[in-house]
Design a protein around this motif. Structure first.
Motif: not given
Length: 383
Positions: A234-258
């Motif tokens: 993201t342009s600002e560090r305000q990523a939502g939790d949707t990607i994290k939730d999906h990654a957790r369901l598929m058993n893969m790591p998730s990240v968010d960064f500027p």
């Protein structure tokens, strides 16, 4: 001797009224257009010049394109452009106006010209200018007109005319759909799944977060890759939790960064990164280009999410924002709204090729590679 003045909606009606009141000996003294109506002054004095004939026994009016030939082209006209086989309507009108203003014009010529001008006005009053939607079935029988009536743009229909020219409508329609599907499809779409960095871009609400997840699920399901990272930049560090939730369901790591860290982060890991890019288009384009330079153009793929129900204007605008990245188009939300002819024409004109088709449901198995056959079938059923 009797002199009368009549007012009517057109010349024919005025002449009928004069004929009824003054009989066969009626003569026109003056004709004028006042307040949108034809006003005539007439008399039954035989010394006057123009004999009135009832409109019901008048000869059939010549066609619009014949009037100038009958009255103007038959005789040589001074100052007529040399070398022109056909006098233009513009020049003819100017010549007519000039002849009316010349003192040497005979009364009979003037009267004949007035009559012709009245006839022209009557014809023009009945003429209608319309687009292809206003054509009747009888007049709009050609394949080109029918395709335009269906919503396909004139530019696309003309561009693909070679595919259906000379065929009956049903065969021509199928040929047109097949050719349109062929040109809409982006070749070698499967190659994007082999990229080390897959960036999903698009407007807010276009379904790009779900699309990024579906791409990751497709890679895992088909065995293309297991060592993956699903994340958001993201342009600002305000990523939502949707990607994290999906990654957790598929058993893969998730990240968010500027967004600014994308070129650095992609070099720090050997894992395949599938990133939902949430930023202003100009910022996203700049960051992805830097990441591409840091890796290798062949190892970076960009997918642009465009909802199936987007208008043709919106599609053109969105495609222009990411044109520099030459993204593969993914039509999203197709289970909620279908793509119609104007939108598909806009995708052909402004896009870089459709590669993926998807809806809003079913993460696993919820993405399809766009092919000629699939898209042609969709066009035949929905357009």
């Amino acid at each position: 001797m009797a002199t009368i003045t009549v007012s009517a909606s057109d010349t024919a009606a005025a002449m009928d009224e004069i004929f009824q009141k003054l009989g066969d000996d009626a003569m026109i003294l003056e004709t004028a257009n006042r307040n949108g109506k034809i006003e005539m002054v007439a008399t039954n004095d035989a010394a006057q010049r123009v004999k009135v004939r009832p409109s019901k026994v008048a000869k059939k009016a010549p066609a619009f394109t014949e009037l100038f030939d009958q009255k103007l082209v038959q005789e040589p006209i001074e100052d007529m452009p040399q070398g022109d086989a056909n006098i233009t309507a513009d020049f003819a009108l100017k010549a007519l106006a000039k002849s009316q203003s010349e003192d040497q014009s005979s009364p009979s010529d003037m009267a004949a010209m007035r009559k012709d001008m009245a006839m022209l006005k009557s014809m023009l009053t009945g003429m209608m200018i319309t687009d292809e939607n206003g054509l009747s079935e009888k007049l709009g029988h050609s394949t080109t007109i029918k395709l335009r009536q269906a919503g396909f743009s004139p530019e696309v229909v003309n561009e693909l005319q070679h595919a259906f020219e000379g065929q009956t409508y049903e065969k021509a329609r199928l040929s047109f759909m097949n050719e349109l599907a062929r040109q809409l499809i982006r070749p070698n779409t499967e190659d994007l799944f082999e990229a080390r960095l897959i960036c999903v871009v698009g407007s807010s609400g276009s379904g790009k977060t779900t699309l990024a997840t579906k791409i990751a699920a497709h890679c895992k399901e088909t065995g293309i890759a297991n060592n993956m990272i699903l994340g958001t930049v993201t342009s600002e560090r305000q990523a939502g939790d949707t990607i994290k939730d999906h990654a957790r369901l598929m058993n893969m790591p998730s990240v968010d960064f500027p967004l600014a860290e994308l070129p650095i982060r992609v070099k720090e890991t050997s894992r395949r990164m599938i990133m939902d890019v949430s930023a202003q288009p100009d910022q996203a384009v700049a960051a992805i280009r830097k990441a591409t330079a840091a890796l290798d153009p062949a190892r970076v793929a960009v997918v642009q999410a465009i909802p199936g129900g987007s208008s043709s204007v919106m599609i053109a605008h969105q495609c222009a924002l990411y044109k520099q990245l030459s993204p593969t188009i993914a039509l999203t939300k197709l289970d909620e709204c279908e793509a119609t002819p104007p939108e598909l024409c806009s995708l052909l004109t402004h896009g870089n090729g459709i590669g993926l088709l998807t809806g809003t449901k079913s993460i696993v198995g919820g993405i399809a590679i766009a092919t000629d056959a699939i898209l042609a079938q969709y066009l035949k059923e929905n357009c």
